[in-house]
Write an enzyme that holds these catalytic residues in place. Structure first.
Site, PDB file in Angstrom:
ATOM      1  N   SER A  16      43.360  32.998  45.401  1.00  0.00           N
ATOM      2  CA  SER A  16      43.727  31.740  46.074  1.00  0.00           C
ATOM      3  C   SER A  16      44.187  30.691  45.051  1.00  0.00           C
ATOM      4  CB  SER A  16      42.575  31.201  46.925  1.00  0.00           C
ATOM      5  OG  SER A  16      41.522  30.752  46.120  1.00  0.00           O
ATOM      6  N   ASN A  17      43.630  30.713  43.847  1.00  0.00           N
ATOM      7  CA  ASN A  17      44.112  29.766  42.824  1.00  0.00           C
ATOM      8  C   ASN A  17      45.524  30.117  42.365  1.00  0.00           C
ATOM      9  OD1 ASN A  17      42.092  27.589  41.925  1.00  0.00           O
ATOM     10  ND2 ASN A  17      40.826  29.398  42.239  1.00  0.00           N
ATOM     11  N   LYS A  68      37.423  47.109  24.252  1.00  0.00           N
ATOM     12  CA  LYS A  68      38.137  45.908  24.709  1.00  0.00           C
ATOM     13  C   LYS A  68      39.382  45.640  23.870  1.00  0.00           C
ATOM     14  CE  LYS A  68      35.728  42.524  26.296  1.00  0.00           C
ATOM     15  NZ  LYS A  68      35.351  41.300  27.015  1.00  0.00           N
ATOM     16  N   MET A  93      37.070  38.150  35.844  1.00  0.00           N
ATOM     17  CA  MET A  93      35.631  38.252  35.627  1.00  0.00           C
ATOM     18  C   MET A  93      35.264  39.065  34.380  1.00  0.00           C
ATOM     19  SD  MET A  93      35.035  36.215  37.951  1.00  0.00           S
ATOM     20  CE  MET A  93      33.343  36.069  38.470  1.00  0.00           C
ATOM     21  N   ARG A  94      35.945  38.775  33.274  1.00  0.00           N
ATOM     22  CA  ARG A  94      35.643  39.439  31.999  1.00  0.00           C
ATOM     23  C   ARG A  94      35.685  38.416  30.874  1.00  0.00           C
ATOM     24  NH1 ARG A  94      35.830  44.797  31.712  1.00  0.00           N
ATOM     25  NH2 ARG A  94      36.267  45.521  33.791  1.00  0.00           N
ATOM     26  N   LEU A  95      34.857  38.654  29.855  1.00  0.00           N
ATOM     27  CA  LEU A  95      34.948  37.796  28.668  1.00  0.00           C
ATOM     28  C   LEU A  95      36.208  38.169  27.894  1.00  0.00           C
ATOM     29  CD1 LEU A  95      31.309  37.726  27.275  1.00  0.00           C
ATOM     30  CD2 LEU A  95      32.554  35.892  28.419  1.00  0.00           C
ATOM     31  N   ILE A  96      36.857  37.165  27.324  1.00  0.00           N
ATOM     32  CA  ILE A  96      38.057  37.416  26.519  1.00  0.00           C
ATOM     33  C   ILE A  96      37.613  37.751  25.089  1.00  0.00           C
ATOM     34  CG2 ILE A  96      40.181  36.342  25.639  1.00  0.00           C
ATOM     35  CD1 ILE A  96      40.252  36.779  28.665  1.00  0.00           C
ATOM     36  N   HIS A 112      36.080  27.248  36.458  1.00  0.00           N
ATOM     37  CA  HIS A 112      34.735  27.739  36.790  1.00  0.00           C
ATOM     38  C   HIS A 112      34.167  26.855  37.901  1.00  0.00           C
ATOM     39  CE1 HIS A 112      30.975  29.844  36.089  1.00  0.00           C
ATOM     40  NE2 HIS A 112      30.376  28.673  36.198  1.00  0.00           N
TER      41      HIS A 112
HETATM   42  C1  GAR Z   1      37.283  30.730  41.754  1.00  0.00           C
HETATM   43  O1  GAR Z   1      36.409  29.991  42.576  1.00  0.00           O
HETATM   44  C2  GAR Z   1      36.942  30.530  40.296  1.00  0.00           C
HETATM   45  O2  GAR Z   1      36.410  29.256  40.023  1.00  0.00           O
HETATM   46  C3  GAR Z   1      35.907  31.609  40.079  1.00  0.00           C
HETATM   47  O3  GAR Z   1      36.391  32.706  40.805  1.00  0.00           O
HETATM   48  C4  GAR Z   1      37.067  32.232  41.949  1.00  0.00           C
HETATM   49  C5  GAR Z   1      38.374  32.983  42.103  1.00  0.00           C
HETATM   50  O4  GAR Z   1      38.942  32.711  43.348  1.00  0.00           O
HETATM   51  N1  GAR Z   1      35.776  31.903  38.699  1.00  0.00           N
HETATM   52  C6  GAR Z   1      34.606  32.208  38.112  1.00  0.00           C
HETATM   53  O5  GAR Z   1      33.554  32.276  38.716  1.00  0.00           O
HETATM   54  C7  GAR Z   1      34.704  32.463  36.621  1.00  0.00           C
HETATM   55  N2  GAR Z   1      33.435  32.448  36.004  1.00  0.00           N
HETATM   56  P1  GAR Z   1      40.437  33.112  43.671  1.00  0.00           P
HETATM   57  O6  GAR Z   1      40.595  34.575  43.264  1.00  0.00           O
HETATM   58  O7  GAR Z   1      40.557  32.943  45.147  1.00  0.00           O
HETATM   59  O8  GAR Z   1      41.347  32.196  42.895  1.00  0.00           O
END
Ligand code: GAR
Length: 195
Positions: A16-17, A68, A93-96, A112
């Site tokens: 969504s972002n 990695k 959802m991974r550390l860089i 975040h």
């Molecule tokens: C977002 O809410 C973002 O803040 C979170 O994942 C979601 C992704 O949503 N990120 C984390 O939790 C990172 N630690 P989206 O796929 O709909 O953009």
């Protein structure tokens, strides 16, 4: 006139972002072009969204690499081919690791869903909800080797009402994210952070 800043969006989930960033670009509010969507999940919904917008994707299976550094080298190659200038993490959802950090030093940012340094890591929305705090929010920060530890660029608050459910909180947080992320990226572009 300077060419549009070329960005890659990294995402593991819904996207969504990514859609909010694309919408801001189409509305002329963000002087950028997303030239690549990178995902570690072959079934991530973000990939369908990227295709709908005609954005190229780079999908990899971390388990197919020895470590990695090996998969990040492939990512860096793909980013260089597309002349990417900045990396936007949006639910990746991974550390860089050091390979990507060194290749794009100071040019990787993350969003975040909490007011960092509170509620780092997984399920930050659930963590805040369970803790019973009355205010949580959204943080955009530079990425370093730690988990949600890089220098903070922007934050916005989201109030939690006693009547809210966790799902309502998630909706409220994402609404804020979809406005704050494109605005912050534009601010960084104007400052020359990605060039
Ligand atoms: C977002 O809410 C973002 O803040 C979170 O994942 C979601 C992704 O949503 N990120 C984390 O939790 C990172 N630690 P989206 O796929 O709909 O953009």
């Amino acid at each position: 006139m300077k060419a549009k800043t070329k960005l890659a969006v990294f995402a593991s989930g819904t996207g969504s972002n990514f859609v909010a960033i694309q919408a801001a670009i189409e509305q002329g509010e963000l002087d950028a072009e997303v030239v690549l969507v990178v995902s570690d999940q072959a079934n991530a919904l973000v990939l369908d969204k990227a295709k709908a917008f005609g954005v190229e994707t780079f999908v990899f299976d971390p388990k197919a690499f020895t470590n990695k550094a090996a998969f990040e080298s492939k990512i860096v190659e793909a980013l260089h081919i597309k002349a990417v200038e900045g990396i936007i993490l949006a639910g990746y959802m991974r550390l860089i690791g050091p390979t990507l950090l060194h290749a794009f030093e100071g040019r990787i940012i993350n969003i975040h869903p909490s007011l960092l340094p509170s509620f780092k890591g997984l399920d930050a929305i659930g963590q805040a909800f369970e803790a019973g705090v009355k205010i949580t929010g959204v943080t955009i920060h530079y990425v370093d080797a730690g988990m949600d530890t890089g220098r903070i660029i922007a934050q916005a608050c989201v109030a939690i009402d006693d009547a809210d459910t966790r799902a309502m909180l998630q909706t409220n947080i994402q609404q804020v994210e979809h406005k704050l992320y494109p605005e912050t990226i534009q601010t960084l572009i104007t400052k020359g952070d990605f060039s």
